[in-house]
Design an enzyme around this catalytic site. Structure first.
Site, PDB file in Angstrom:
ATOM      1  N   GLY A  17       0.788  -1.212  -0.037  1.00 53.66           N
ATOM      2  CA  GLY A  17      -0.059   0.025  -0.287  1.00 53.66           C
ATOM      3  C   GLY A  17       0.923   1.207   0.185  1.00 53.66           C
ATOM      4  N   PHE A 121     -10.887  20.371   5.302  1.00 58.90           N
ATOM      5  CA  PHE A 121     -11.345  19.055   5.869  1.00 58.90           C
ATOM      6  C   PHE A 121     -11.534  19.412   7.469  1.00 58.90           C
ATOM      7  CE2 PHE A 121     -10.523  14.659   4.568  1.00 58.90           C
ATOM      8  CZ  PHE A 121     -10.775  14.814   3.184  1.00 58.90           C
ATOM      9  N   GLN A 243     -11.600   4.628  14.696  1.00 62.29           N
ATOM     10  CA  GLN A 243     -12.453   5.864  14.241  1.00 62.29           C
ATOM     11  C   GLN A 243     -13.524   5.564  13.397  1.00 62.29           C
ATOM     12  OE1 GLN A 243     -10.735   8.667  10.691  1.00 62.29           O
ATOM     13  NE2 GLN A 243     -10.916  10.024  12.689  1.00 62.29           N
ATOM     14  N   HIS A 245     -16.175   6.593  10.908  1.00 63.04           N
ATOM     15  CA  HIS A 245     -16.402   7.916  10.113  1.00 63.04           C
ATOM     16  C   HIS A 245     -17.585   8.065   9.945  1.00 63.04           C
ATOM     17  CE1 HIS A 245     -16.009  10.414   6.399  1.00 63.04           C
ATOM     18  NE2 HIS A 245     -14.657  10.215   6.255  1.00 63.04           N
ATOM     19  N   LEU A 255     -17.632   4.600   2.004  1.00 63.00           N
ATOM     20  CA  LEU A 255     -17.177   5.735   2.004  1.00 63.00           C
ATOM     21  C   LEU A 255     -17.603   6.772   1.360  1.00 63.00           C
ATOM     22  CD1 LEU A 255     -15.705   7.384   4.532  1.00 63.00           C
ATOM     23  CD2 LEU A 255     -14.052   7.543   3.011  1.00 63.00           C
ATOM     24  N   GLU A 258     -15.077  13.207   3.613  1.00 63.22           N
ATOM     25  CA  GLU A 258     -15.439  14.124   4.444  1.00 63.22           C
ATOM     26  C   GLU A 258     -15.166  15.477   3.313  1.00 63.22           C
ATOM     27  OE1 GLU A 258     -13.628  14.055   8.444  1.00 63.22           O
ATOM     28  OE2 GLU A 258     -12.610  15.940   7.599  1.00 63.22           O
ATOM     29  N   ARG A 289     -13.937  13.996  13.608  1.00 62.29           N
ATOM     30  CA  ARG A 289     -14.828  12.953  13.032  1.00 62.29           C
ATOM     31  C   ARG A 289     -15.602  12.450  14.436  1.00 62.29           C
ATOM     32  NH1 ARG A 289     -11.494  10.368   8.527  1.00 62.29           N
ATOM     33  NH2 ARG A 289     -11.523  11.883   6.943  1.00 62.29           N
ATOM     34  N   HIS A 356     -14.034   3.085  10.295  1.00 60.69           N
ATOM     35  CA  HIS A 356     -12.942   3.428   9.295  1.00 60.69           C
ATOM     36  C   HIS A 356     -11.456   3.347   9.257  1.00 60.69           C
ATOM     37  CE1 HIS A 356     -12.252   5.889   5.860  1.00 60.69           C
ATOM     38  NE2 HIS A 356     -11.694   6.883   6.702  1.00 60.69           N
ATOM     39  N   GLU A 390      -0.935   2.555   8.496  1.00 62.82           N
ATOM     40  CA  GLU A 390      -1.936   2.046   9.414  1.00 62.82           C
ATOM     41  C   GLU A 390      -1.787   1.150  10.345  1.00 62.82           C
ATOM     42  OE1 GLU A 390      -5.926   2.497   7.556  1.00 62.82           O
ATOM     43  OE2 GLU A 390      -6.842   1.515   9.385  1.00 62.82           O
ATOM     44  N   ARG A 401      -7.890  10.216  14.498  1.00 66.23           N
ATOM     45  CA  ARG A 401      -7.275  10.903  13.394  1.00 66.23           C
ATOM     46  C   ARG A 401      -8.023  12.094  12.819  1.00 66.23           C
ATOM     47  NH1 ARG A 401      -6.973   9.815   7.862  1.00 66.23           N
ATOM     48  NH2 ARG A 401      -8.869   8.116   8.047  1.00 66.23           N
ATOM     49  N   LEU A 407      -2.864   9.611   4.765  1.00 69.61           N
ATOM     50  CA  LEU A 407      -2.063   9.465   3.509  1.00 69.61           C
ATOM     51  C   LEU A 407      -0.691  10.074   3.872  1.00 69.61           C
ATOM     52  CD1 LEU A 407      -4.404  10.154   0.658  1.00 69.61           C
ATOM     53  CD2 LEU A 407      -3.436   8.051   1.472  1.00 69.61           C
TER      54      LEU A 407
HETATM   55  C1  LIG Z   1     -12.719   4.439   1.976  1.00 71.10           C
HETATM   56  C2  LIG Z   1     -11.427   5.192   2.672  1.00 71.10           C
HETATM   57  C3  LIG Z   1     -11.051   6.551   2.295  1.00 71.10           C
HETATM   58  C4  LIG Z   1     -10.067   7.116   2.982  1.00 71.10           C
HETATM   59  N1  LIG Z   1      -9.683   8.357   2.391  1.00 71.10           N
HETATM   60  C5  LIG Z   1      -8.609   8.892   2.890  1.00 71.10           C
HETATM   61  C6  LIG Z   1      -8.226  10.246   2.794  1.00 71.10           C
HETATM   62  O1  LIG Z   1      -8.821  10.741   1.922  1.00 71.10           O
HETATM   63  N2  LIG Z   1      -7.161  10.429   3.165  1.00 71.10           N
HETATM   64  C7  LIG Z   1      -6.469  10.084   4.230  1.00 71.10           C
HETATM   65  O2  LIG Z   1      -5.287  10.497   4.803  1.00 71.10           O
HETATM   66  N3  LIG Z   1      -6.851   8.880   4.519  1.00 71.10           N
HETATM   67  C8  LIG Z   1      -7.798   8.145   3.990  1.00 71.10           C
HETATM   68  N4  LIG Z   1      -8.052   7.027   4.391  1.00 71.10           N
HETATM   69  C9  LIG Z   1      -7.286   6.229   5.236  1.00 71.10           C
HETATM   70  C10 LIG Z   1      -6.004   5.730   4.379  1.00 71.10           C
HETATM   71  O3  LIG Z   1      -6.595   5.573   3.218  1.00 71.10           O
HETATM   72  C11 LIG Z   1      -5.381   4.380   4.990  1.00 71.10           C
HETATM   73  O4  LIG Z   1      -5.334   4.406   6.177  1.00 71.10           O
HETATM   74  C12 LIG Z   1      -4.074   4.164   4.350  1.00 71.10           C
HETATM   75  O5  LIG Z   1      -4.432   3.796   2.830  1.00 71.10           O
HETATM   76  C13 LIG Z   1      -3.320   2.789   4.541  1.00 71.10           C
HETATM   77  O6  LIG Z   1      -2.398   2.707   4.077  1.00 71.10           O
HETATM   78  P1  LIG Z   1      -1.213   1.381   4.280  1.00 71.10           P
HETATM   79  O7  LIG Z   1      -0.055   1.596   3.328  1.00 71.10           O
HETATM   80  O8  LIG Z   1      -0.850   1.564   5.853  1.00 71.10           O
HETATM   81  O9  LIG Z   1      -1.834   0.115   4.050  1.00 71.10           O
HETATM   82  P2  LIG Z   1      -2.877  -0.335   2.726  1.00 71.10           P
HETATM   83  O10 LIG Z   1      -2.840   0.562   1.716  1.00 71.10           O
HETATM   84  O11 LIG Z   1      -4.196  -0.925   3.376  1.00 71.10           O
HETATM   85  O12 LIG Z   1      -2.015  -1.717   2.312  1.00 71.10           O
HETATM   86  C14 LIG Z   1      -1.824  -2.732   3.004  1.00 71.10           C
HETATM   87  C15 LIG Z   1      -0.887  -3.733   2.099  1.00 71.10           C
HETATM   88  O13 LIG Z   1      -0.471  -4.858   3.045  1.00 71.10           O
HETATM   89  C16 LIG Z   1      -0.717  -5.965   2.348  1.00 71.10           C
HETATM   90  N5  LIG Z   1      -0.790  -6.901   3.161  1.00 71.10           N
HETATM   91  C17 LIG Z   1      -1.564  -6.924   4.120  1.00 71.10           C
HETATM   92  N6  LIG Z   1      -1.481  -8.266   4.818  1.00 71.10           N
HETATM   93  C18 LIG Z   1      -0.717  -9.022   4.189  1.00 71.10           C
HETATM   94  C19 LIG Z   1      -0.082 -10.284   4.374  1.00 71.10           C
HETATM   95  N7  LIG Z   1      -0.540 -10.838   5.674  1.00 71.10           N
HETATM   96  N8  LIG Z   1       0.765 -10.719   3.623  1.00 71.10           N
HETATM   97  C20 LIG Z   1       1.057  -9.840   2.548  1.00 71.10           C
HETATM   98  N9  LIG Z   1       0.833  -8.731   2.557  1.00 71.10           N
HETATM   99  C21 LIG Z   1      -0.167  -8.289   3.208  1.00 71.10           C
HETATM  100  C22 LIG Z   1      -1.751  -5.583   1.556  1.00 71.10           C
HETATM  101  O14 LIG Z   1      -1.812  -6.691   0.470  1.00 71.10           O
HETATM  102  C23 LIG Z   1      -1.583  -4.261   0.901  1.00 71.10           C
HETATM  103  O15 LIG Z   1      -0.587  -4.198  -0.061  1.00 71.10           O
HETATM  104  C24 LIG Z   1      -9.184   6.238   3.705  1.00 71.10           C
HETATM  105  C25 LIG Z   1      -9.449   4.993   4.321  1.00 71.10           C
HETATM  106  C26 LIG Z   1     -10.640   4.392   3.664  1.00 71.10           C
HETATM  107  C27 LIG Z   1     -11.071   3.071   4.181  1.00 71.10           C
END
Ligand SMILES: Cc1cc2nc3c(=O)[nH]c(=O)nc-3n(C[C@H](O)[C@H](O)[C@H](O)COP(=O)(O)OP(=O)(O)OC[C@H]3O[C@@H](n4cnc5c(N)ncnc54)[C@H](O)[C@@H]3O)c2cc1C
Ligand code: SF4
Lengths: 590, 234
Positions: A17, A121, A243, A245, A255, A258, A289, A356, A390, A401, A407
């Site tokens: 991610g 926001f 959180q 939402h 979702l 916001e 929120r 959320h 996250e 948050r 992001l």
């Molecule tokens: C609908 C929605 C809208 C949002 N909008 C916003 C916004 O506008 N602004 C903002 O700041 N935040 C927003 N958020 C929050 C934000 O998007 C997330 O907190 C953030 O994207 C998480 O990123 P990450 O890289 O930590 O994890 P993720 O993007 O969830 O990536 C996790 C990664 O881990 C991998 N993974 C997980 N478990 C395993 C495993 N066992 N083995 C191998 N790989 C694994 C997955 O394949 C994935 O690649 C939003 C959240 C949601 C739900």
């Protein structure tokens, strides 16, 4: 080690991610031999769903904007249990991280001056002395996460990052000294189990919203990183802080950002009243929120909910006009038409507070190094283990948050973890190899599942778990009912020991993956439940009917959940930023 | 409702087959095709498909549903089911790994070929590279691609030449970078595309446009690239 194949890297990043790819890019560019392991193709990670934007004081909307104001908002938003050194770091280096994304190709929306477009926001001000609504969230229409994730993937392709796509990390491997020396993983396509050995293992596995029945999170958000860390005996921090939402689409959970309210939309109850004016006279619909979500639940509880069951409220957007909606919120129009059967150009969208974001996670320092606690309650760095995004709790979000801060957290701390690992490896990080029995230990859970002969299906147990969390650990919490919830979780735990994997085939066996994910959901849920029951106050997203006040005397603290004892302890919050005065706790009003 | 679903598990089946299953659809609810897959999997855990976001933005669950490619999570039954029957097949033209899961390597390879990343020879400024709203608008309808492969696997030209024809999705992305005012490698990009196959295998059949779940128009993008290539050779 028998027939188990071993792959060897200096660093592995589990997660493709935003956080994982930013860390992987940093490591690859600095020449550290790195692999990014992800259970889905990187651009299918949950970051892709982020809509509204990335909050950062880049001084586009307001040339006088100041990262210290962003820091103040974030500290206040966290209800004062965000670590101020970490928040200071995030807000001050943030602009650099956002500009980097632009240079990588992220197609941000633009202002007439050609700069990045920023929208208002919730919880944004112009500092402690000026509550004027700021516009600090950098956006690519309402598809910022998509744009960000694809730009990062593209950056990684350019940089030559090695990806192990559709590989599933099962459990951490620890050596006799307790250091983390890699992970057991399954190549999903072939079903082969492999030991991926590494000096540094980064958990960037994202959130765990699927512990609740109703969530904005992707189906793959099952808290695998949290589960792996807890099973390896490492603690979770602030796990009660979830959180909700305000605007999940009623019935579907998807979702709507916001940013809808940022662009001028507002919430109404069954009487058509814009009720947030009563709860937050100054910020109204753009209060924190947690505040908005609770106000909505109160409206519903007091009988002013909408629909035949009076169980949701409405988000009104039509007054913004079709043109604005098409330009600024095109994705929302699509989602609402598909999932709510409502066209926001004409009618309001039915919405309800929906799980959320996980503010808690694996505790880390600013460099992403995972932290555990010694017997006498001191911080200790876990050798070889890192976390970001996250899955981690640095903590910049504390008890609540702010929108757009996740992001930013991803790219700032993904990069920071990469920098820290690069340095540690250059300084000569080595570990003792894992013994055969260390590896056997890490394989234990998978082996048990693979040799199951009878028992229950994992889907049924999962449903029960999600219902329990929804019912007893939702927006409002209360001691007695949480006790009941904890008991039910115990029973679910017993059932989990008896899960049966019917289909034992190797190639692309998603039933096996789902069964493994369920364990992680459970570990995360128990950590949440114990922490929620243990924090006897109301703060940020954690609202208790039996302890309605914030209790700074006892609880201006992080909670630390120890999975080995299932007990809760406290950890000090950092009030020592390096370049500014700390923001002292104040009553939080909007 | 009768669901006829493509099944193949290399460990036990010599050849793929269609399995017919009756599924009870709850009254008064317009389920998505993905919900139906969940119902099937709850009964028979060996049913295999990809899924992630369940809201049409991650591009995991591209399938062929009653003959048309689309995303299972945003395709309501009311839109796709004919005569109470739903036929589910993997995306056509790519090797099947198991059931509805296809091997996407070919598709990703074509994407990689077009160098899908921003190239700019000038050192980056201390802030973002400026771009006017008009310049940015040129990227609308391009950057939204979610790499679901619905288009390329609906394209006969891609079926015949998946190794040489970039395909609609890859070409849409190629144009996304050609159109970006911040990118300086237009000449190299066009040179890379200038052969009889990469672009010119497009026969304007426009299946891509009719299936794209994001409402994008690869054919139009391909037209722009053709135009740029023509101009280049004159
Ligand atoms: C609908 C929605 C809208 C949002 N909008 C916003 C916004 O506008 N602004 C903002 O700041 N935040 C927003 N958020 C929050 C934000 O998007 C997330 O907190 C953030 O994207 C998480 O990123 P990450 O890289 O930590 O994890 P993720 O993007 O969830 O990536 C996790 C990664 O881990 C991998 N993974 C997980 N478990 C395993 C495993 N066992 N083995 C191998 N790989 C694994 C997955 O394949 C994935 O690649 C939003 C959240 C949601 C739900
Ligand atoms: S152009 Fe449309 S159909 Fe093709 S891959 Fe992109 S989103 Fe999917």
């Amino acid at each position: 080690m028998g027939s188990l194949r071993t792959l060897n890297y200096d660093a592995i990043v589990i997660g493709g991610g935003g956080a994982g790819m930013r860390a992987a890019l940093q490591l690859t560019e600095s020449g550290v031999k790195t692999a990014c392991i992800t259970k889905v193709f990187p651009t299918r990670s949950h970051t892709v769903s982020a809509q509204g934007g990335i909050t950062c004081a880049i001084a586009s909307a307001d040339p006088n904007d100041d990262w210290r104001w962003h820091m103040y908002d974030t500290v206040k938003g966290s209800d004062y249990i965000g670590d101020q050194d970490a928040i200071e770091y995030m807000c001050s280096v943030g602009p650099q991280a956002v500009f980097e994304l632009d240079h990588m190709g992220l197609p941000f929306s633009r202002t007439e001056e050609g700069r990045i477009y920023q929208r208002p926001f919730g919880g944004q001000s112009k500092g402690p002395d000026d509550p004027t609504q700021a516009a600090r969230t950098c956006a690519a229409a309402d598809r910022t996460g998509h744009a960000l994730l694809h730009a990062l993937y593209q950056g990684n392709m350019k940089g030559g990052t090695t990806f192990l796509n559709e590989w599933y990390a099962v459990d951490l491997v620890k050596n006799q000294k307790g250091s983390v020396v890699g992970v057991i993983a399954i190549c999903i396509e072939t079903g082969e189990t492999v030991y991926v050995k590494a000096k540094a293992t980064v958990m960037a596995t994202g959130g765990a919203g699927r512990i609740y029945q109703s969530t904005t999170n992707a189906l793959i958000n099952t808290g695998d990183g949290m589960g792996m860390a807890l099973r390896a005996g490492f603690p979770g921090q602030d796990m009660e802080m979830w959180q909700f939402h305000p605007t999940g689409i009623y019935g579907a959970g998807t979702l709507v950002t916001e940013g809808c309210r940022g662009e001028g939309g507002y919430l109404i109850n069954s009487e058509g009243e814009r009720f947030m004016e009563r709860y937050a006279p100054n910020s109204k619909d753009l209060a924190g929120r947690d505040v908005v979500a609770r106000s909505m639940v109160l409206e519903i509880l007091e009988g002013r909910g909408c629909g035949p069951d009076k169980d949701h409220v409405m988000l009104k957007l039509d007054h913004l006009g079709e043109e604005t909606l098409n330009a600024k919120l095109p994705g929302i129009l699509e989602l609402s038409r598909t999932f709510a059967h409502a066209d926001p150009v004409k009618v309001p969208i039915p919405v309800v507070p929906t799980c959320h974001y996980m503010m808690g996670g694996i505790p880390t320092n600013v460099g992403g190094e995972a932290i555990t606690r010694t017997a006498d309650g001191q911080d200790q760095i876990v050798e070889g283990l890192y976390a970001c995004g996250e899955a981690a709790c640095v903590s910049v979000h504390g008890a609540n948050r702010l929108g757009g801060n996740s992001l930013l957290d991803l790219v700032v701390f993904g990069r920071a973890a990469g920098l820290q690992i690069e340095k540690t490896i250059r300084d000569g990080l080595t570990h003792d190899d894992a013994s055969d029995s260390d590896i056997e230990t890490a394989l234990g859970r998978l082996n048990r599942l693979n040799s199951s002969t009878s028992g229950e299906k994992s889907v049924e147990v999962k449903d029960e778990l999600q219902k329990t969390m929804q019912l007893y650990f939702g927006v409002f919490r209360e001691g007695e009912s949480m006790q009941k919830g904890l008991k039910m979780l115990d029973e679910i735990g017993e059932r989990l020991k008896n899960i049966h994997l019917e289909d034992k085939s190797l190639a692309f066996n998603t039933a096996r993956i789902e069964a493994l994910e369920l364990d992680n959901l459970y570990e995360t849920a128990v950590a949440t439940a114990v922490s929620a029951e243990g924090r006897r106050e109301s703060r940020g997203a954690h609202a208790r009917n039996d302890f309605t006040e914030r209790d700074d005397e006892n609880w201006l603290k992080h909670s630390i959940y120890d999975p080995t004892t299932k007990e809760l302890s406290k950890r000090d919050v950092n009030f020592s930023p390096k370049t500014v005065e700390a923001f002292p706790p104040k009553v939080r009003s909007y | 409702m009768l669901v006829s679903i493509y099944r193949y598990n290399s460990e036990k089946d010599n050849v793929p087959y269609m399995e017919d299953v009756n599924v009870d659809i709850p009254e008064g609810k317009d389920l998505m095709v993905l919900d139906v897959l969940h119902l099937l999997k709850a009964e028979d855990s060996s049913v295999t498909y990809r899924r992630s976001c369940r809201e049409g933005v991650c591009g995991s669950d591209g399938l062929n549903m009653n003959g048309k490619n689309g995303l299972a999570c945003i395709t309501p039954l009311s839109e796709v089911v004919k005569k109470d029957k739903l036929v589910l097949r993997p995306l056509p033209g790519l090797p099947v790994i198991r059931d509805l899961v296809v091997d996407m390597s070919m598709f990703y390879k074509q994407y990689e070929k077009i160098k899908p990343f921003l190239v700019n020879d000038t050192p980056p400024p201390a802030i973002e590279r400026l771009q006017s709203p008009e310049e940015r608008e040129k990227l609308d309808g391009l950057y939204e691609c979610i790499l679901c492969a619905c288009c390329s696997t609906a394209c006969p030209s891609f079926w015949w030449n998946p190794d040489k024809f970039i395909g609609p999705s890859g070409l849409l992305q190629a144009y996304r970078f050609l159109a970006d005012s911040r990118d300086t490698s237009t000449a190299e990009r066009l040179a890379d595309l200038d052969d009889p196959f990469s672009v010119f295998r497009c026969r304007g059949i426009m299946n891509c446009v009719s299936v794209c779940p994001k409402g994008l128009n690869p054919t139009k993008a391909i037209g722009h690239i053709r135009g740029m290539l023509m101009q280049r050779s004159t």
